[in-house]
Design a protein around this motif. Sequence first.
Motif, PDB file in Angstrom:
ATOM      1  N   THR A 290      24.505  26.843 -18.833  1.00 16.59           N
ATOM      2  CA  THR A 290      24.075  28.046 -18.129  1.00 16.59           C
ATOM      3  C   THR A 290      24.526  28.049 -16.671  1.00 16.59           C
ATOM      4  N   GLN A 291      24.954  26.890 -16.171  1.00 19.25           N
ATOM      5  CA  GLN A 291      25.410  26.742 -14.790  1.00 19.25           C
ATOM      6  C   GLN A 291      24.383  27.296 -13.800  1.00 19.25           C
ATOM      7  N   THR A 292      23.149  26.846 -13.991  1.00 18.58           N
ATOM      8  CA  THR A 292      22.076  27.214 -13.057  1.00 18.58           C
ATOM      9  C   THR A 292      21.504  25.951 -12.423  1.00 18.58           C
ATOM     10  N   ASP A 293      20.879  25.094 -13.224  1.00 14.78           N
ATOM     11  CA  ASP A 293      20.347  23.833 -12.719  1.00 14.78           C
ATOM     12  C   ASP A 293      21.485  22.830 -12.536  1.00 14.78           C
ATOM     13  N   VAL A 294      21.286  21.875 -11.620  1.00 13.35           N
ATOM     14  CA  VAL A 294      22.310  20.866 -11.386  1.00 13.35           C
ATOM     15  C   VAL A 294      21.683  19.483 -11.295  1.00 13.35           C
ATOM     16  N   TYR A 295      22.500  18.470 -11.618  1.00  7.18           N
ATOM     17  CA  TYR A 295      22.163  17.080 -11.370  1.00  7.18           C
ATOM     18  C   TYR A 295      22.899  16.621 -10.112  1.00  7.18           C
ATOM     19  N   VAL A 296      22.319  15.676  -9.395  1.00 11.07           N
ATOM     20  CA  VAL A 296      22.958  15.165  -8.180  1.00 11.07           C
ATOM     21  C   VAL A 296      22.949  13.645  -8.192  1.00 11.07           C
ATOM     22  N   ASN A 297      23.792  13.061  -7.353  1.00 12.80           N
ATOM     23  CA  ASN A 297      23.717  11.620  -7.142  1.00 12.80           C
ATOM     24  C   ASN A 297      23.047  11.349  -5.804  1.00 12.80           C
ATOM     25  N   LYS A 298      22.960  10.111  -5.408  1.00 15.71           N
ATOM     26  CA  LYS A 298      22.280   9.752  -4.163  1.00 15.71           C
ATOM     27  C   LYS A 298      23.124  10.183  -2.964  1.00 15.71           C
ATOM     28  N   GLY A 299      22.501  10.783  -1.968  1.00 16.89           N
ATOM     29  CA  GLY A 299      23.208  11.151  -0.757  1.00 16.89           C
ATOM     30  C   GLY A 299      23.453   9.935   0.114  1.00 16.89           C
ATOM     31  N   LEU A 300      24.727   9.726   0.517  1.00 13.95           N
ATOM     32  CA  LEU A 300      25.104   8.590   1.345  1.00 13.95           C
ATOM     33  C   LEU A 300      25.865   9.071   2.570  1.00 13.95           C
ATOM     34  N   PHE A 301      25.898   8.263   3.617  1.00 10.68           N
ATOM     35  CA  PHE A 301      26.544   8.652   4.864  1.00 10.68           C
ATOM     36  C   PHE A 301      28.003   8.205   4.939  1.00 10.68           C
ATOM     37  N   ASP A 302      28.504   7.589   3.899  1.00  9.27           N
ATOM     38  CA  ASP A 302      29.912   7.202   3.778  1.00  9.27           C
ATOM     39  C   ASP A 302      30.503   8.047   2.652  1.00  9.27           C
ATOM     40  N   SER A 303      31.531   8.845   2.940  1.00  5.70           N
ATOM     41  CA  SER A 303      32.061   9.762   1.932  1.00  5.70           C
ATOM     42  C   SER A 303      32.698   9.026   0.763  1.00  5.70           C
ATOM     43  N   THR A 304      33.341   7.880   1.037  1.00  9.75           N
ATOM     44  CA  THR A 304      33.958   7.116  -0.050  1.00  9.75           C
ATOM     45  C   THR A 304      32.914   6.694  -1.064  1.00  9.75           C
ATOM     46  N   GLU A 305      31.783   6.197  -0.594  1.00  7.77           N
ATOM     47  CA  GLU A 305      30.716   5.758  -1.488  1.00  7.77           C
ATOM     48  C   GLU A 305      29.940   6.951  -2.054  1.00  7.77           C
ATOM     49  N   GLY A 306      29.651   7.925  -1.205  1.00  9.72           N
ATOM     50  CA  GLY A 306      28.858   9.065  -1.658  1.00  9.72           C
ATOM     51  C   GLY A 306      29.537   9.890  -2.725  1.00  9.72           C
ATOM     52  N   TRP A 307      30.868   9.989  -2.665  1.00 11.66           N
ATOM     53  CA  TRP A 307      31.616  10.813  -3.623  1.00 11.66           C
ATOM     54  C   TRP A 307      32.163   9.999  -4.801  1.00 11.66           C
ATOM     55  N   SER A 308      31.935   8.699  -4.810  1.00  8.09           N
ATOM     56  CA  SER A 308      32.500   7.845  -5.849  1.00  8.09           C
ATOM     57  C   SER A 308      31.718   7.956  -7.152  1.00  8.09           C
ATOM     58  N   ALA A 309      32.439   8.249  -8.250  1.00  2.97           N
ATOM     59  CA  ALA A 309      31.786   8.338  -9.553  1.00  2.97           C
ATOM     60  C   ALA A 309      31.361   6.965 -10.058  1.00  2.97           C
ATOM     61  N   LYS A 310      32.076   5.929  -9.676  1.00  4.26           N
ATOM     62  CA  LYS A 310      31.767   4.583 -10.144  1.00  4.26           C
ATOM     63  C   LYS A 310      30.672   3.937  -9.305  1.00  4.26           C
ATOM     64  N   GLN A 311      30.788   4.022  -7.990  1.00  2.72           N
ATOM     65  CA  GLN A 311      29.812   3.365  -7.123  1.00  2.72           C
ATOM     66  C   GLN A 311      28.502   4.140  -7.017  1.00  2.72           C
ATOM     67  N   ASN A 312      28.566   5.455  -7.232  1.00  2.00           N
ATOM     68  CA  ASN A 312      27.390   6.293  -7.007  1.00  2.00           C
ATOM     69  C   ASN A 312      27.326   7.374  -8.093  1.00  2.00           C
TER      70      ASN A 312
END
Length: 317
Positions: free
Chosen positions: A206-228
Amino acid sequence: TTTTTTTTASNSDGPSPSVSDSKATAGLPDRSPLEGTFVLDCVDLSAFTGDPDVQISVFGVYNIGQMPPRESSAPFSQEFTYYIGDPSCKPIASDTFAKLYQQGKVSFYSTKEEKKQPSVRVEWGYQSGTFFFPRTRAQAAIIRDLNSKCPCKGAKPGTWVAGVYRNISASQCERVPAGATGEHVEFCKEISGDAEYQRYQWADDTQTDVYVNKGLFDSTEGWSAKQNPINTTARLHAIPYTGNRNPKGCDYELYEKCNSPIEVTNRTCSTCDDLPNHLECDGCIWREFPDKKWEACCPCFYYEADKHNDDNWRVPC
């Protein structure tokens, strides 16, 4: 809020595109992918207090504004209310432990990862906020710690004071030193303007609700599918939007259907929010009101608001 202690902001894919760069919106819809009001489930934090007699829970609500044409960012506001004494985050059954309201810009970037379940990279840019810690014995240590790590002397009053609302812009705070660790460091980073990085993924077709990962202050870690990785227990529920807000639509027949659940919901949420944005109330009313009647009863919410001069019922329905 986050639990990371990293301090640098780098991007393994190269420099982040500016918000006016058309490449930044490649693969994204014309509107803001997260436009609307979203409610995070109540989270019981009692296990983290270290005191079995202290029961704290947190309730978060986000509002994402419209993304201008050919831009890749949108205005946002968010409010987190920390309750003490009730694990279900019901305002009527709880005292407020803390209230954190923030606003700024959120930027969106397409992702090259997870082709089967594509996610979108998000950068939260905090610009200002309103913060409140009640005058209780439990807050004394928090106030001392904040005055030590991020007093924000440029804001009035010049230090944190329990029982006083503080309006703070990021420019009024000192930046957190690189390598700083310890309690409340993440909060200090946010209010001083450090960007926070996350990814989100649609929870269903339905593209309404979303899941999120943990917010981090390092973009490499915050955007990493493996680390986060994406956390499928952290779901942001989109409040259904109809635009049917005309109180004249609340005729006698509809009023009869909606009045009783409005009264029940009001008993739970009547003590919510004393901030102008009313986000806590938006989330509380949506959570407590019966799902099946939400869209139909929207005109009666605004009738209720007009009748009792109660802006808490001007919800985003």
